[in-house]
Design an enzyme around this catalytic site. Sequence first.
Site, PDB file in Angstrom:
ATOM      1  N   SER A  38       0.851  -1.188   0.000  1.00 50.81           N
ATOM      2  CA  SER A  38       0.000   0.000   0.000  1.00 50.81           C
ATOM      3  C   SER A  38       0.887   1.237   0.000  1.00 50.81           C
ATOM      4  O   SER A  38       2.048   1.167  -0.390  1.00 50.81           O
ATOM      5  CB  SER A  38      -0.937  -0.014   1.211  1.00 50.81           C
ATOM      6  N   ASN A  39       0.360   2.363   0.415  1.00 50.25           N
ATOM      7  CA  ASN A  39       1.158   3.589   0.510  1.00 50.25           C
ATOM      8  C   ASN A  39       0.633   4.413   1.678  1.00 50.25           C
ATOM      9  O   ASN A  39      -0.362   4.052   2.304  1.00 50.25           O
ATOM     10  CB  ASN A  39       1.095   4.369  -0.815  1.00 50.25           C
TER      11      ASN A  39
END
Length: 207
Positions: free
Chosen positions: A21-22
């Site tokens: 993810s981020n």
Amino acid sequence: MRVMITAGPTREYLDDVRYLSNASSGRMGYALAEAVLSAGHEVVLITGPVMISPPAGCTVIAVETTDDLLRACRAEWEACDGVIATAAVCDYRPRARFPGKLAKTGVSLELELVETADVLAELGQHKGNRWIVGFALESEEFAHVNALRKLKEKNCDAIVLNGPTAIGAESNTVEVIKDDGTTVARFTGSKRVVAGELWKWVDATLV
Ligand code: CTP
């Protein structure tokens, strides 16, 4: 008017407990939702997992993966007048999702990643008479050129260029680029202030 806003990160699972993810906080999208609601419009906020609460009064659709985001956007697009796409979409997913939890084996593990769908590009392919505002997160020298390329590829009317420091931050500095390649506005300040200014520009120019 009914405005779609995508916000936050997406997640792509390697097994049932681990994901790529981020660090997107969702703040830019949520601040835009607030600005659009305050102007008296309806908002459909399609959001990845974040730690903040959506403004009261919008329709919230919670998603996790890029495919979830794609399905939700497809379902809502017909009934919307336009979209502001702030979501920090995970562009790659592991080719396979292992059931349960991958255990250590004592040797290195190679992860094969495949591209996920480009959600905004798909909305752009079914644009009709709707307006589209994308965001471009650029870390390199050719930021303006890259942003303009994304604008064209995704059939946007305008694209909002910002840098990697925007991710997870309280404030932002953005440049608004129109489809003829010109920079038409620059906004800086808290994401709330930037959202207010950006919505004023969209409302005056594209709507
Ligand atoms: N976007 C999307 N679906 C994707 C990737 C991006 O809908 N799979 C949207 C983002 O929400 C944003 C715009 O497209 O509005 C540009 O996103 P950005 O991450 O800057 O660019 P990418 O298209 O992912 O290209 P690259 O990773 O090569 O920079």
